[in-house]
Design a protein around this motif. Structure first.
Motif, PDB file in Angstrom:
ATOM      1  N   ILE A 132       0.989  -1.091  -0.080  1.00 47.39           N
ATOM      2  CA  ILE A 132       0.032  -0.073   0.034  1.00 47.39           C
ATOM      3  C   ILE A 132       0.806   1.391   0.003  1.00 47.39           C
ATOM      4  N   GLN A 133       1.978   1.292   0.688  1.00 47.65           N
ATOM      5  CA  GLN A 133       2.828   2.370   1.067  1.00 47.65           C
ATOM      6  C   GLN A 133       3.508   2.680  -0.368  1.00 47.65           C
ATOM      7  N   GLY A 153       1.495   4.733  -2.396  1.00 48.09           N
ATOM      8  CA  GLY A 153       1.021   5.913  -2.320  1.00 48.09           C
ATOM      9  C   GLY A 153      -0.650   6.020  -1.972  1.00 48.09           C
ATOM     10  N   GLY A 154      -1.030   7.275  -2.351  1.00 45.23           N
ATOM     11  CA  GLY A 154      -2.628   7.417  -2.464  1.00 45.23           C
ATOM     12  C   GLY A 154      -3.212   6.344  -3.322  1.00 45.23           C
ATOM     13  N   TYR A 155      -2.888   5.988  -4.386  1.00 41.49           N
ATOM     14  CA  TYR A 155      -3.293   5.136  -5.220  1.00 41.49           C
ATOM     15  C   TYR A 155      -3.573   3.643  -4.248  1.00 41.49           C
ATOM     16  N   TYR A 209      -4.039   3.258  -1.508  1.00 42.54           N
ATOM     17  CA  TYR A 209      -5.228   3.350  -0.408  1.00 42.54           C
ATOM     18  C   TYR A 209      -6.671   3.233  -1.103  1.00 42.54           C
ATOM     19  N   THR A 210      -6.563   3.361  -2.468  1.00 45.15           N
ATOM     20  CA  THR A 210      -8.046   3.135  -3.043  1.00 45.15           C
ATOM     21  C   THR A 210      -8.270   1.580  -3.448  1.00 45.15           C
ATOM     22  N   ARG A 211      -9.600   1.394  -3.529  1.00 40.93           N
ATOM     23  CA  ARG A 211     -10.089   0.045  -4.042  1.00 40.93           C
ATOM     24  C   ARG A 211      -9.900  -0.293  -5.596  1.00 40.93           C
ATOM     25  N   GLU A 212      -9.646   1.100  -6.251  1.00 40.50           N
ATOM     26  CA  GLU A 212      -9.390   0.736  -7.716  1.00 40.50           C
ATOM     27  C   GLU A 212      -8.240  -0.029  -7.782  1.00 40.50           C
ATOM     28  N   GLU A 217      -4.888  -2.942  -1.193  1.00 40.42           N
ATOM     29  CA  GLU A 217      -5.691  -2.631  -0.114  1.00 40.42           C
ATOM     30  C   GLU A 217      -6.742  -3.903   0.175  1.00 40.42           C
ATOM     31  N   TYR A 234      -4.511  -6.636   1.616  1.00 36.49           N
ATOM     32  CA  TYR A 234      -3.988  -6.277   3.008  1.00 36.49           C
ATOM     33  C   TYR A 234      -5.293  -6.773   3.996  1.00 36.49           C
ATOM     34  N   ARG A 235      -6.521  -6.483   3.709  1.00 36.49           N
ATOM     35  CA  ARG A 235      -7.803  -6.682   4.365  1.00 36.49           C
ATOM     36  C   ARG A 235      -8.085  -8.188   4.593  1.00 36.49           C
TER      37      ARG A 235
END
Lengths: 613, 613
Positions: free
Chosen positions: A436-437, A440-442, A444-447, A451, A454-455
């Motif tokens: 995720i890190q 970056g911001g991408y 953190y998105t479900r696109e 992420e 991770y979940r």
């Protein structure tokens, strides 16, 4: 984000690199390191050769990539829904499971006599890794079915095997494991589900089971629940628990489905991840159905009464190594997605670059991104080595020629199992976090995919025994049983590897020396902790002990890989050497403070009072 | 899971403990430790006294508990949706923001002359922590509005303040920060949005901005975007970036809303968490609207051309400490939820207990659960101390009587800001992870709160400068600027605390000695790293450096708390002493291997080649 990476030449032709797992790494570990082809000299595997191993791995990758991965996101977004009548799942889940059943892979490691492929566990494990990496929500159904079938193969009667196991291997039935109850998660001694005997040798089951994955759905003709319950008059605690088959539909002597059994969906759990797997609260014998005109769900005792927990534990090593494998697969997929992103995404300029009009460089050119990728590589490839090593021990335990070898493999596996379950659940999750890190911001998105990975992976430190339970299993049981024989064997086995590094180059020699010192400390710390005399104090920092042992064990896996790579040229081997170096310098030193803490027999947690929080 | 914990006596009566933050801890830190009431002797805060500070904290808790927390789950489940015309959000979000605006708290720290409360930053920060702990998705709107308003108050013209800031403080307008672009996330020097000057001193803005939180909604009458863009002919890189106000609706000289500006929603991002905050891709000047009959979005230059990044950086410390505060609040809420669950959930028996028919004990009675809770407590209370300390430095920087004190506070804040941003984002997230683990399977479900708190908090290591960016800021800039004066000041300040522990009891003396040694090592390692002469090598393990410094700084915060607690009796102080002991024994020793690695000027990551992955 496409995970379809068929290079156009078919699965046996030239493949592009998968974003799920690295077949190159699998081949290195299975062939160069674990030398699985040698298993074919044993009677059980005599019908196989290295080509069949390779072919089934090809097949697993193909099924994973073409039938499991494409609906990973869909399953995450379209959680199972219960309309009061039935549980709805995306059609793609059932389609994928039918394809899988068609390959025969559900019985990959099982006997040919019951319809299995009779492959080594280590090869079967590698196959399932592909499915987990592709779509853990869908893979959970066959994963649980395999665990269920293994339990019945080990402890069930021939009739039970015919009635329940064969249809599971054919994909017509699926299986569940019903252990936990709402008031008894980690504490199985508090199970209260009742099993009343009936004159016809069946039982009537009444109670509520929680966290039952695959507990209600229409993916299969029938669901075979394996249920822990108490027969009235049994001793309290874990010694009074028995194991029962409780099917959704009764089955006649001809194998035809009969009456609906009284197993009723009481609710769905809505999870952080793993959303494709329906997770249920089940009522047994609530009275909705009355099979045979009587109250209670019909159950069939497996083996002898009051042996339920022992029977479960018999299969526990395999199941827990399997959970570690799932965690590894999810971490590995996250790492490969992050690597792919880092290679293709331009961002910024290297440290020290002054010209802002120079073109941006790919993320992978930044040292900090390389650090995150190297850390991830050291976690996921280290974990992969560990779970394959443990699966190889399962084969050794069952098929080694010599009884002493089988006993040794069994004992070593006993010690390694909590590590193989927990370490990947912790550190491959860390790889998912880094993925995720790196995005970056991408990220953190479900696109994007990372992420969800991770979940999905966050569950693995909880189910099949939490981290804390594994820690108590390791420090409270595995390293002390048989007068500490398990720990002695682990130490000897690690030292056998370090001894082979005597003439090695820099990294291998350094790593071997560090491991030798760490093993000595672990043995000493274990004795110190138990010399304290109070189990509460000895076990207070069991989780720290588990983490220290885990980091040393994976360091050993890295030394094994280093030695297997030798000084051969090539990116694969250079990569192994670099990751081993990273592990030696960045990871193994973490164990120093952990072992210091343990050696101090720290009482901070024991002395903490509730009211001080 | 109720977060409504009004004990029935009203907010000023007897309160039950909140599951969001601990007011008891806040009072200890603000009053016993930071002695905020002393600030009232300064002219800026002369209208306040300790009662007004207490009352505004009561109010913040009440607004958070009654208006923000109740829709936390709803906002998570009902993500913002765009129907092609408008963005839909749950009505509760707007209701909560109207209540907040009614309290005047948006301008908590701002001048009375523009409608603010003129409270100290440290008190304002504490108020916002309540909102973040309750519902970060909703709190983000005022948080960004405050950041926007602060920037305009610092750099805007009086007319800009009247036109944009006053309505923001009243809650009629909201603000955004438009920095990133799809191709430029961390790398602001690659911003390409253009600002064409017009004869009337306005500009026409054209470009696309990514990750704009609060970028499109109907929660307010108008949205005030602060946009980084390039004026043609500006120098390349960060030296050619200017700052503009670009409103959603133009505003007439009388303050009335006018024409729609050409700021158009191009897409929504769907995130892992923080789902209540609409996050947008915005097109400026795409041609949908033509305000004044011309192409381009109307923008107003803030301050001088090409000062955009400097202006942003001027506010960066405050914004980054604010992010650390948000991370702290989410971790704190997770810890309190886990503590509440551990106290009420019976599960199993302590290690060594033999009687399976004895009643189950609460989770908190297990040493491993206490370990997880103590770790969490040491993280969230350590982080809370750090962000309040930094907020207090903001007050010192602005209002200390002596110019030298102001300069010292500024310099110390410069060094601490990357730590205050990153450390809570990493370790309070770890507390959120432990909160899931303490809940076991329940924690993995969305029926409970803790998995959302984790997902919400995961953003904080990414936005406002990723972890890697903070690391380079610390090691590449903050500790070397002014000939290393910042690091020297940090070391002196920590040593001033350790010197006060000379006559202290065991834990304080041990912690002081460990901190002294660690500070000496950090100073030495910093010199060693920069002596290497190659910025790429010096900065290769900047993230490890950040983590080491962070763990030492929070150790210092624990020593400060220990000294503030002294030997006073009571659960609060016993708890502080126990958590400090935990941090000393379990946490601070982690820094040893990190500093060893840094001292070795490790090249593993620098030497890694892309093709070896």
């Amino acid at each position: 984000m496409s995970v379809l990476v068929d290079g156009g030449g078919g699965w046996h032709g030239v493949r592009m690199r998968s974003l799920l797992l690295s077949r190159r790494d699998l081949d290195f570990l299975l062939n160069d390191w674990l030398q699985v082809e040698k298993l074919t000299s044993r009677p059980r595997f005599a019908d196989h050769d290295s080509d069949t191993f390779s072919a089934v791995l090809d097949l697993a990758e193909e099924v994973a990539t073409e039938h499991f991965a494409p609906h990973r996101k869909l399953s995450d977004a379209s959680e199972p829904e219960f309309d009061g009548e039935r549980v709805h799942l995306p059609a793609e889940v059932g389609d994928a499971l039918r394809v899988l059943a068609g390959t025969g892979m559900i019985g990959a490691a099982m006997d040919g006599s019951v319809g299995g492929m009779q492959l080594p566990q280590v090869v079967a494990q590698a196959c399932f890794l592909w499915l987990h990496a592709a779509n853990v929500g869908t893979a959970a159904y066959p994963f649980l079915t395999v665990a269920n079938a293994n339990l019945l193969l080990a402890h069930g009667s021939p009739e039970q095997v015919d009635t329940w196991v064969r249809p599971m291997l054919e994909g017509r039935f699926t299986g569940t494991m019903c252990l936990s109850e709402p008031q008894a998660g980690s504490s199985l001694s508090d199970v209260t589900t009742r099993a009343e005997p009936r004159p016809d040798n069946t039982y009537r089951i009444t109670g509520t089971k929680m966290w039952i994955s695959g507990g209600d759905h229409e993916l299969s003709e029938n669901i075979v629940h394996l249920v822990l319950a108490r027969i009235p008059g049994s001793p309290p605690g874990v010694k009074g628990i028995s194991l029962f088959v409780v099917p959704r539909f009764l089955v006649g002597p001809d194998g035809a489905l009969g009456e609906r059994n009284d197993v009723v969906l009481a609710g769905l759990n809505h999870k952080m991840g793993y959303r494709g797997t329906v997770n249920t609260l089940l009522n047994f014998g609530e009275g909705r159905y009355t099979p045979g005109g009587e109250a209670g769900a019909v159950g069939y005792l497996v083996g002898e009464p009051n042996q339920g927990l022992a029977q479960m534990f018999h299969m526990m090593n395999e199941a827990r190594v399997g959970v570690g494998g799932g965690a590894t697969a999810l971490g590995y997929a996250g790492y490969l997605h992050a690597l792919d992103y880092a290679r293709t995404r331009p961002q910024g300029r290297p440290a020290g670059a002054k010209d802002p009009s120079a073109p941006q460089v790919p993320l992978v050119a930044h040292a900090d991104v390389k650090r995150m990728l190297l850390a991830s590589k050291s976690y996921v490839e280290g974990a992969l080595a560990l779970v394959l090593y443990c699966a190889r021990l399962l084969d050794e335990e069952r098929t080694a020629d010599d009884a002493a070898d089988r006993a040794r493999a069994h004992l070593l596996l006993e010690v390694l199992t909590p590590v193989a379950k927990s370490w990947p659940s912790q550190w491959c999750l860390a790889a998912n976090d880094l993925a995720i890190q790196i995005h970056g911001g991408y990220g953190y998105t479900r696109e994007y995919d990372v992420e969800q990975l991770y979940r999905d992976n966050r569950l693995n430190a909880i189910h099949e025994g939490t981290h804390g339970i594994q820690a108590i299993d390791l420090l409270g049981r595995k390293v002390v049983m048989q007068g500490g024989a398990g720990l002695t064997l682990l130490a000897e086995t690690i030292r056998a590897t370090t001894a082979r590094a005597v003439d090695a180059d820099g990294t291998a020699a350094e790593l071997a020396a560090a491991l030798d010192a760490a093993v000595t400390r672990i043995v000493g710390v274990t004795a110190t902790l138990w010399a304290a005399g109070d189990p509460e104090v000895s076990l207070a920092n069991a989780s720290v002990y588990l983490e220290a042992v885990g980091h040393v064990v994976v360091g050993w896996m890295w030394l094994e890989q280093l030695l297997a790579a030798g000084d051969r040229p090539g990116d694969l081997y250079d990569g192994k050497r670099a990751a081993a170096r990273f592990y030696l310098r960045h990871e193994l030193p973490r164990t120093g403070p952990w072992l210091d803490l343990l050696a101090s027999v720290d009482r901070t947690t024991v002395d903490m009072k509730d009211e001080w929080f």
